[in-house]
Design an enzyme around this catalytic site. Structure first.
Site, PDB file in Angstrom:
ATOM      1  N   LYS A 112       0.836  -1.215   0.000  1.00 26.30           N
ATOM      2  CA  LYS A 112       0.000   0.000   0.000  1.00 26.30           C
ATOM      3  C   LYS A 112       0.863   1.256   0.000  1.00 26.30           C
ATOM      4  O   LYS A 112       0.488   2.264  -0.595  1.00 26.30           O
ATOM      5  CB  LYS A 112      -0.982  -0.013   1.176  1.00 26.30           C
ATOM      6  CG  LYS A 112      -2.025  -1.125   1.023  1.00 26.30           C
ATOM      7  CD  LYS A 112      -3.404  -0.738   1.487  1.00 26.30           C
ATOM      8  CE  LYS A 112      -4.420  -1.776   0.991  1.00 26.30           C
ATOM      9  NZ  LYS A 112      -5.785  -1.518   1.339  1.00 26.30           N
ATOM     10  N   LYS A 194      -4.442  -7.201  -8.411  1.00 27.61           N
ATOM     11  CA  LYS A 194      -5.755  -7.506  -7.824  1.00 27.61           C
ATOM     12  C   LYS A 194      -6.806  -6.470  -8.230  1.00 27.61           C
ATOM     13  O   LYS A 194      -6.507  -5.274  -8.263  1.00 27.61           O
ATOM     14  CB  LYS A 194      -5.585  -7.506  -6.296  1.00 27.61           C
ATOM     15  CG  LYS A 194      -6.805  -7.962  -5.526  1.00 27.61           C
ATOM     16  CD  LYS A 194      -6.555  -7.854  -4.022  1.00 27.61           C
ATOM     17  CE  LYS A 194      -6.858  -6.459  -3.520  1.00 27.61           C
ATOM     18  NZ  LYS A 194      -7.569  -6.394  -2.247  1.00 27.61           N
ATOM     19  N   LYS A 197     -11.248  -1.712  -5.443  1.00 33.41           N
ATOM     20  CA  LYS A 197     -12.265  -0.660  -5.590  1.00 33.41           C
ATOM     21  C   LYS A 197     -11.648   0.723  -5.679  1.00 33.41           C
ATOM     22  O   LYS A 197     -12.264   1.642  -6.228  1.00 33.41           O
ATOM     23  CB  LYS A 197     -13.329  -0.742  -4.484  1.00 33.41           C
ATOM     24  CG  LYS A 197     -12.828  -0.729  -3.072  1.00 33.41           C
ATOM     25  CD  LYS A 197     -14.003  -0.774  -2.111  1.00 33.41           C
ATOM     26  CE  LYS A 197     -13.870  -1.860  -1.060  1.00 33.41           C
ATOM     27  NZ  LYS A 197     -12.653  -1.875  -0.279  1.00 33.41           N
TER      28      LYS A 197
HETATM   29  N1  AQP Z   1      -9.865  -8.730  -6.143  1.00 30.32           N
HETATM   30  C1  AQP Z   1     -10.322  -9.367  -5.096  1.00 30.32           C
HETATM   31  N2  AQP Z   1     -10.590 -10.683  -5.191  1.00 30.32           N
HETATM   32  C2  AQP Z   1     -11.075 -11.340  -4.105  1.00 30.32           C
HETATM   33  N3  AQP Z   1     -11.340 -10.774  -2.923  1.00 30.32           N
HETATM   34  C3  AQP Z   1     -11.095  -9.464  -2.798  1.00 30.32           C
HETATM   35  N4  AQP Z   1     -11.243  -8.598  -1.772  1.00 30.32           N
HETATM   36  C4  AQP Z   1     -10.855  -7.365  -2.160  1.00 30.32           C
HETATM   37  N5  AQP Z   1     -10.458  -7.398  -3.441  1.00 30.32           N
HETATM   38  C5  AQP Z   1     -10.581  -8.691  -3.866  1.00 30.32           C
HETATM   39  C6  AQP Z   1     -11.775  -8.953  -0.471  1.00 30.32           C
HETATM   40  O1  AQP Z   1     -12.760  -7.984  -0.135  1.00 30.32           O
HETATM   41  C7  AQP Z   1     -12.786  -7.799   1.276  1.00 30.32           C
HETATM   42  C8  AQP Z   1     -12.859  -6.339   1.583  1.00 30.32           C
HETATM   43  O2  AQP Z   1     -11.652  -5.772   1.535  1.00 30.32           O
HETATM   44  P1  AQP Z   1     -11.331  -4.335   2.089  1.00 30.32           P
HETATM   45  O3  AQP Z   1     -12.340  -3.371   1.665  1.00 30.32           O
HETATM   46  O4  AQP Z   1     -11.106  -4.381   3.565  1.00 30.32           O
HETATM   47  O5  AQP Z   1      -9.936  -3.992   1.448  1.00 30.32           O
HETATM   48  P2  AQP Z   1      -9.143  -4.561   0.289  1.00 30.32           P
HETATM   49  O6  AQP Z   1      -8.865  -6.023   0.411  1.00 30.32           O
HETATM   50  O7  AQP Z   1      -7.947  -3.686   0.194  1.00 30.32           O
HETATM   51  O8  AQP Z   1     -10.150  -4.352  -0.937  1.00 30.32           O
HETATM   52  P3  AQP Z   1      -9.941  -3.438  -2.195  1.00 30.32           P
HETATM   53  O9  AQP Z   1     -11.157  -3.551  -3.037  1.00 30.32           O
HETATM   54  O10 AQP Z   1      -8.632  -3.763  -2.837  1.00 30.32           O
HETATM   55  O11 AQP Z   1      -9.912  -1.996  -1.544  1.00 30.32           O
HETATM   56  P4  AQP Z   1      -8.825  -0.875  -1.685  1.00 30.32           P
HETATM   57  O12 AQP Z   1      -8.804  -0.534  -3.149  1.00 30.32           O
HETATM   58  O13 AQP Z   1      -9.319   0.232  -0.828  1.00 30.32           O
HETATM   59  O14 AQP Z   1      -7.508  -1.420  -1.218  1.00 30.32           O
HETATM   60  C9  AQP Z   1     -11.557  -8.512   1.839  1.00 30.32           C
HETATM   61  O15 AQP Z   1     -11.993  -9.719   2.464  1.00 30.32           O
HETATM   62  C10 AQP Z   1     -10.714  -8.817   0.632  1.00 30.32           C
HETATM   63  O16 AQP Z   1      -9.963 -10.020   0.775  1.00 30.32           O
END
Ligand code: AQP
Length: 327
Positions: A112, A194, A197
């Site tokens: 990050k 990955k 969002k």
């Molecule tokens: N691409 C993905 N495939 C499978 N699972 C995913 N998760 C996120 N992206 C994928 C799962 O979603 C849950 C929520 O995650 P989060 O909001 O706490 O943060 P994150 O994992 O960092 O999700 P993002 O979408 O990638 O958010 P940003 O862009 O803010 O960093 C988790 O259980 C994660 O495993």
């Protein structure tokens, strides 16, 4: 007594099918078997730059979308993290019991920090302590975790064990809940990263609230390769990612899918994925519109979730505070 599950999701942008397939769908499917606490972790979200108005809106959007996806308030408590002060308060106590070296080993911080070189703040570094607090406050038995969160759960377990040993029994030691189809969905534009969002790249993610036209357009542009066969080969990252998405949405087996696309081109694969994704998202989108326009209902559900969560969190925090000698 059912085992207690805790999980959270950050309101850092529009929810993607990655979030849905990797987390939300599993939460919904598991909820009848457990006592569930689900949290919109907005305090985690501010570890990266957020516009305050948009963050607030995304927080409620996220709660409404979780309900639209099938989180059932009769079976699960849903609340907003920042409404319960025990989260940052316990995180402070945990901070004082986590060696620097242990925190420095967290690989997600390194990822990050690389993605946000202009905003490497202390909160981003300390994210795992707040996450440990989220989990430990609720005497959680099980935490559904994807690959990228395993290390953070291990840290939560370590700090809980150390705390119980040094100060007296306080926290339940949480176990990971590994789900079978915890697929990691990759970006459509770049299948080596990955699907996220918060990514600003065009055609990177399918959002749960995308229109059928947007979904069709994004899948059409999705990265594939110059080969001709359509088979599950992890080395062919773009096609593999599309097939994995199709596998989960269509509920077909890999053999059935490879048979379906034998001697066919990527055009058909992309059309079929579009169809099944649009069809699955349509009822979720309808439900979301209904829930999001009924503010009273949404706030009622969140309040009810908060009350239940707060009573557990306050008890744990009070115990931890007393054990370390804070007044
Ligand atoms: N691409 C993905 N495939 C499978 N699972 C995913 N998760 C996120 N992206 C994928 C799962 O979603 C849950 C929520 O995650 P989060 O909001 O706490 O943060 P994150 O994992 O960092 O999700 P993002 O979408 O990638 O958010 P940003 O862009 O803010 O960093 C988790 O259980 C994660 O495993």
């Amino acid at each position: 007594m059912k085992q207690r599950v805790f999980s959270g999701i950050q309101p850092t942008g529009k929810v993607t099918i990655g979030n849905y397939l990797g987390a939300i769908k599993n939460w919904v499917e598991l909820q009848e078997h457990y006592e569930n606490i689900f949290c919109v972790v907005n305090s985690h979200a501010i570890t990266t730059k957020q516009d305050p108005q948009i963050l607030k809106q995304h927080t409620y959007d996220m709660a409404a979308l979780l309900l639209a996806c099938g989180i059932d308030p009769a079976q699960s408590s849903l609340f907003i993290q920042s409404e319960i002060d025990a989260h940052p308060a316990l995180a402070w106590i945990l901070n004082c019991n986590i060696p620097m070296g242990e925190m420095e080993r967290m690989t997600q911080f390194k990822d990050k920090a690389q993605k946000n070189p202009k905003n490497i703040n202390v909160g981003l570094f300390d994210y795992p302590a707040l996450m440990a607090s989220d989990i430990l406050l609720y005497q959680t038995d099980l935490v559904p975790v994807g690959e990228d969160q395993k290390q953070h759960l291990e840290l939560a377990r370590n700090v809980a064990q150390r705390f119980n040993r040094d100060f007296g029994e306080c926290f339940k030691i949480p176990e990971p809940l590994i789900t079978k189809l915890g697929a990691r969905i990759m970006g459509l534009d770049d299948p080596t990263s990955k699907m996220s969002k918060s990514s600003k790249a065009q055609n990177h993610a399918i959002f749960l609230l995308d229109s059928p036209e947007e979904i069709e357009k994004k899948f059409k542009k999705a990265t594939t390769d110059s080969q001709t066969s359509i088979v599950f080969d992890p080395e062919r990252k773009g096609v593999y990612n599309l097939l994995c998405i199709y596998e989960i949405f269509s509920k077909k087996t890999r053999d059935e899918i490879e048979e379906e696309f034998r001697d066919q081109g990527y055009g058909l694969l992309k059309r079929r994925i579009t169809e099944v994704v649009v069809e699955t998202l349509e009822p979720i989108q309808r439900e979301y519109t209904k829930i999001r326009s009924d503010e009273k209902y949404l706030l009622e559900v969140l309040n009810q979730g908060k009350e239940k969560a707060q009573s557990i969190a306050d008890q744990t925090y009070k115990k931890a505070k007393t054990l370390v000698g804070l007044i």
